[in-house]
Scaffold this active site. Structure first.
Site, short mmCIF file in Angstrom:
data_model
loop_
_atom_site.label_atom_id
_atom_site.label_comp_id
_atom_site.label_asym_id
_atom_site.label_seq_id
_atom_site.Cartn_x
_atom_site.Cartn_y
_atom_site.Cartn_z
N LYS B 79 0.87 -1.18 0.00
CA LYS B 79 0.00 0.00 0.00
C LYS B 79 0.90 1.23 0.00
O LYS B 79 1.98 1.23 0.62
CB LYS B 79 -0.87 -0.02 1.26
CG LYS B 79 -1.96 1.05 1.29
CD LYS B 79 -2.85 0.86 2.53
CE LYS B 79 -3.96 1.89 2.60
NZ LYS B 79 -4.82 1.68 3.79
N SER B 154 -9.63 1.64 2.85
CA SER B 154 -8.76 2.43 1.99
C SER B 154 -7.70 1.60 1.26
O SER B 154 -7.10 2.10 0.31
CB SER B 154 -8.06 3.49 2.84
OG SER B 154 -7.19 2.88 3.77
N SER B 178 -9.81 -0.76 6.99
CA SER B 178 -9.21 -0.53 5.67
C SER B 178 -8.48 -1.72 5.05
O SER B 178 -8.10 -1.66 3.89
CB SER B 178 -8.24 0.65 5.74
OG SER B 178 -8.96 1.85 5.72
#
Ligand SMILES: [Zn+2]
Lengths: 478, 488
Positions: B79, B154, B178
């Protein structure tokens, strides 16, 4: 009207740990700009702080020396405000649970002892330094930031509003400084910014219990400016109150050159720091056993040392206070005494010639060119009668500039005191013979005349004649 | 079957038996990225060259007969809020569009030490704020199961990459769901470890007291393998837990006899999709049939968790994001003076959701509001934690839906932040209490994956892995592969 002056001091001191409070960077002063930095103290995205245990230890030491209670559980908080010398735009500090609370310090002003209570001591990180392109902030069109100082550990020592005059403020600050030096936890150099002070000042009519509106004075960067700044601010507030006006709660800055305080921001413009518990650090848990261990190993502090100098060396309260006000001076004294220096003579010389020379050169005793051993050797020459006290001052002068030992100088310059009575008698008789008028004046009861005759003898011997012998022999022959 | 469809442990077998090389695997996945990322848009930055170099190193080790770790030579994605030395780390924000960290996050270091191959940095909601990856400052990522829908967020880029075969495994971060919610939407496995189990050093902070890095993988086995690598105490992270790391693969046991599972009734909220609820109930029945003991329990403070989270997380974010000011790194817009520069820089480079949360947090911490909002939220957080403590006196794990619905249409909730926030209602209490949870596929509704959340006690990762593994071994949900609309 005559007002009561109410002052509280906030003292910031940089701790002399080797590394910064939350990273491994060096705290060395005077390094090239932005060389003592890493991602952590630069506040780059993703970094995390790790507490330097030495900082906690130093804070506990300060807390104990200032008679505080050490909280077994304290924590860090973020103090949020935007300023370009603060890379994270928050300062990691302590808010509602500081490391130490409820302390006190006894100071002496005009021969009286007074207790100043200490609200709290907390740990925090220092900010960086802005270097403006122009001479002043307003004339600069850009600024550069040096982050070397960012993250250097600080202690903030906050007093209760117990201080009642500029002299008390100065005495309190000097004593706190002495304690920090004795603890060996800070360099306390006001000129380098490692000791800084803000003063909260308000006035109130005598007898009133509620506090008047205060102004916070910043930028008090020397003992002199602490005293002058407070004195100025007191007069400023007095004039406002006398004119029936009201003091505004605000932050003011001391202008050393102009000798005035000027408004920085008022209450409405005051920062809302939006304190937030620091989520990246765990609470600081100080084991009581560790506190006791630190307490047991505290060095001798100024008050104890002063007592020792009075008890063991017979110094007066006044002399002992002056000598112990600075750890370095007290160390110099102790080393001199260890070299068999006579305590009272060492004290007199320290407060006299040594201090005079240091002041005129603007250096501290740590940079004194005459070592404690050299000073005691000089004093031994006086003691033995090799030189007079007066000549000793000349010799000291020479020692200061040449760094030579006293004995060498006395030998080289032929400064050995004349204590041979036949030699002195010859000179005395010669002076009597060539100054009949003075002799007659003396015999007529004018005591002053003898001074002139002694002066003549000293002039002829270049001050080397033993003054006691000169006096005795002269009177015998008159 | 194409190489990019296998799991990491399967590919590891192929590597050690020399059936394929690491370079072949990496090329296969890179080829897949080339083919589908124009549709999925999972990656912000690609590091194909260094990935191939890493793969080559692994092949040389295999050639020399050296022992290699399970992730060695297996391509994955990070990420884009996990700092990588020399590789752009943007947090999907314009303000960090050009930021290249001079250091690696601890997890990146650990992965490098195991010779894992990094294909690039995955898209996300800006600064991890959002639940759809539509808040990326650059472009939205699409759900590989239906390109019209969001992948969740996210960590949407990470989940979509794993689901689409653009990465065999990925790391995400989870502050309020997330990792788990995008894993659920994309039909993959996402594990949020116990707070402090994995070092946060190098994870760009959103809400420091809630953030936690974890794996997103194709199955529970890979999740255990990645956990073995990234877990552990880190001297650089004061909040990391100083406890030994068990071998999580020892928990890959197909047996839950006697496991006490709890179903907290408060998690079945209004607005929950009937098919999601049906899938969870069916899963519970199945677990009971496999030997688990089932009990309905109550966690009365659940309904306040969401509100508390939207005080605490923005409050921390308002402080964490203060450093993006244009002074010493990142995007800068020149101004008339320093305040003007701050305002212009932050106004221009932060997205709407980030600004919204900074304002929320700033307000919550302001003098006069602190007690009513922030302090109150901390008290609620304590109550939510107590709910979990009490629940775990009765049961070993809790089972809930991961999200109330399956993936929604792109743009559907973009103008309704509250509706978006509600997607995290089942995951947020877990972050507030710090316990671990895993999301794994447990069915489909309208062709879209449904996620089941299994929550464990503090440091109870082994138990949730065992429960998840047992469920997985008795079902086929994880074996389906996202169609990307190629095959309807
Ligand atoms: Zn540093």
């Amino acid at each position: 009207m005559d007002y009561e002056i109410v002052i509280g001091l906030e003292i910031h001191t940089e701790l002399k740990t080797n590394s910064k409070i939350f990273c491994g960077c060096s705290t060395k002063f005077g390094s090239e700009q932005n060389t003592n930095v890493c991602p952590v103290c630069l506040g780059l995205p993703g970094v995390l702080p790790v507490i330097n245990e030495k900082v906690v230890e130093f804070a506990v030491k300060a807390g104990l020396a200032l008679n505080c209670e050490i909280l077994p559980f304290s924590k860090f908080d973020r103090k949020n405000y935007y300023y370009p010398d603060l890379p994270k735009n928050f300062q990691t500090s302590q808010y509602d649970l500081p490391i130490a609370i409820n302390g006190h310090l006894d100071i002496e002003v005009n021969g009286e002892t007074k207790r100043i209570n200490i609200t709290r001591i907390h740990m925090e990180e220092d900010a960086g330094k802005l270097v403006h392109s122009g001479a002043t902030i307003s004339s600069s069109d850009s600024a550069l930031v040096d982050y070397n100082r960012t993250g250097v550990p600080l202690l903030e020592i906050v007093s209760e509003p117990d201080i009642r005059s500029a002299e008390e403020a100065r005495a309190y600050l000097e004593k706190v400084k002495a304690i920090l030096e004795y603890l060996d936890i800070s360099d306390c150099k006001m000129e380098e910014g490692s000791l800084r002070c803000d003063a909260n000042i308000s006035l109130r009519p005598h007898g009133q219990t509620t506090l008047g509106t205060k102004a916070e004075i910043k930028n008090l960067n020397s003992f002199r400016s602490v005293q002058r700044g407070i004195e100025y601010e007191v007069i400023r507030q007095e004039e406002i109150l006398d004119d029936g006006g009201r003091v505004i709660q605000e932050t003011r800055t001391w202008d050393e050159n102009k000798g005035i305080t000027a408004s920085m921001r008022n209450k409405e413009q005051a920062h809302d720091y939006r304190y937030l518990p620091e989520p990246d650090l765990v609470p600081i848990v100080v084991d009581p056993a560790r506190v006791e261990d630190i307490r047991a190993n505290l060095p001798e502090l100024p008050d104890a040392r002063k007592q020792r100098l009075m008890n063991d060396h017979g110094l007066s309260d006044y002399d002992a206070s002056i000598i112990t006000a600075s750890k370095a001076v007290a160390d110099y004294f102790d080393q001199s005494v260890q070299n068999n220096g006579e305590a009272k003579a060492v004290a007199n010389w320290l407060m006299g010639e040594v201090s005079k020379h240091l002041n005129s050169e603007g250096i501290t005793i740590l940079e004194c060119p005459v070592s404690p051993k050299q000073l005691t050797e000089l004093l031994a020459l006086i003691e033995k009668g090799t030189i007079s006290s007066k000549i000793a001052k000349t010799v000291f002068e020479e020692m200061w500039s040449s760094r030579k030992d006293a004995e060498v100088i006395v030998k080289e310059k032929g400064l050995v005191q004349i204590s041979d009575s036949s030699e002195i008698i010859a000179i005395v008789e010669g002076v009597i013979a060539s100054n009949p008028q003075s002799v007659a004046d003396y015999k007529a009861g004018k005591d002053k005349a003898i001074g002139f005759l002694v002066g003549q003898i000293m002039k002829q011997t270049k001050g080397r004649a033993n003054p006691d012998m000169v006096n005795t022999l002269l009177r015998e022959r008159l | 079957m194409e190489l990019f469809k296998y799991t990491a442990s399967q590919l590891h077998e192929k590597l050690v038996t020399k059936e394929v090389s690491a370079v072949e695997i990496t090329k296969a996945v890179l080829g897949r990225v080339d083919a589908v990322d124009k549709d999925v848009q999972a990656y912000i930055t690609r590091t194909s060259e260094s990935a191939l170099a890493q793969a080559k190193t692994v092949d040389e080790k295999i050639e020399r007969g050296e022992k290699i770790s399970v992730l060695a030579g297996i391509p994955g994605a990070l990420k884009d809020n996990i700092c990588t030395k020399g590789i752009k780390t943007t947090c999907a924000s314009k303000i960090l569009a050009t930021f290249v960290p001079p250091y690696d996050a601890t997890v990146a270091e650990k992965l490098a030490a195991e010779d894992a191959v990094i294909l690039g940095k995955a898209n996300m909601d800006e600064f991890a704020m959002g639940g759809s990856t539509e808040n990326s400052g650059f472009f939205p990522t699409r759900n590989p199961w239906n390109l019209e829908t969001v992948p969740g967020g996210s960590s949407g880029g990470s989940a979509a990459a794993v689901a689409a075969g653009e990465a065999i495994w990925a790391l995400g971060s989870d502050t309020g769901g997330s990792i788990r919610q995008p894993a659920a939407y994309c039909g993959v496995v996402g594990l949020k470890p116990t707070y402090g189990r994995v070092s946060r050093y190098g994870l760009v902070a959103y809400a420091s007291s809630l953030d936690q890095i974890g794996p997103i993988t194709r199955d529970v086995t890979d999740s255990a393998h990645v956990m073995n690598i990234i877990s552990g105490h880190d001297a650089k992270d004061s909040t990391s837990i100083n406890a030994g790391v068990p071998d999580y693969t020892k928990s890959l046991v197909n047996n839950i006899k006697g496991l006490k599972i709890g179903l907290p009734k408060e998690y079945f909220v209004a607005g929950m999709d009937a098919e999601v609820e049906r899938a969870i109930n069916k899963a519970i029945e199945q677990l009971v049939a496999l030997g688990a003991e089932y009990k309905e329990i109550s966690m009365p403070h659940t309904e306040y968790a969401l509100s508390a989270y939207y005080m605490i997380a923005p409050a921390e974010a308002s402080s964490n994001l203060a450093r993006y000011d244009g002074v010493s790194f990142g995007h800068r817009v020149e101004g008339n003076d320093i305040i003007d520069m701050y305002k212009k820089t932050r106004s221009e480079a932060f997205g709407a959701e980030v600004k919204r949360r900074i304002m929320l947090g700033t307000y919550a911490l302001s003098s006069g509001y602190y007690d009513a909002y922030y302090l109150k939220a901390l008290k609620v957080r304590t109550l939510v934690k107590q709910d979990f403590d009490k629940a775990f006196e009765q049961v070993d794990v809790l089972i809930t839906p991961t999200a109330p619905t399956t993936a929604f249409k792109i743009g559907e909730k973009a103008n309704d932040p509250l509706a978006m926030y509600l997607q995290d209602v089942c995951t947020i209490p877990v972050n507030l209490s710090g316990v671990p949870a895993i999301s794994l596929p447990c069915g489909f509704a309208g062709g879209m994956p449904i996620g089941m959340q299994i929550i464990g006690k503090t440091l109870g990762e082994e138990t949730i892995i065992r429960a998840a593994y047992t469920f997985e071994q008795n079902n086929d949900y994880h074996k389906g592969f996202a169609t990307l609309g190629e095959v309807k």
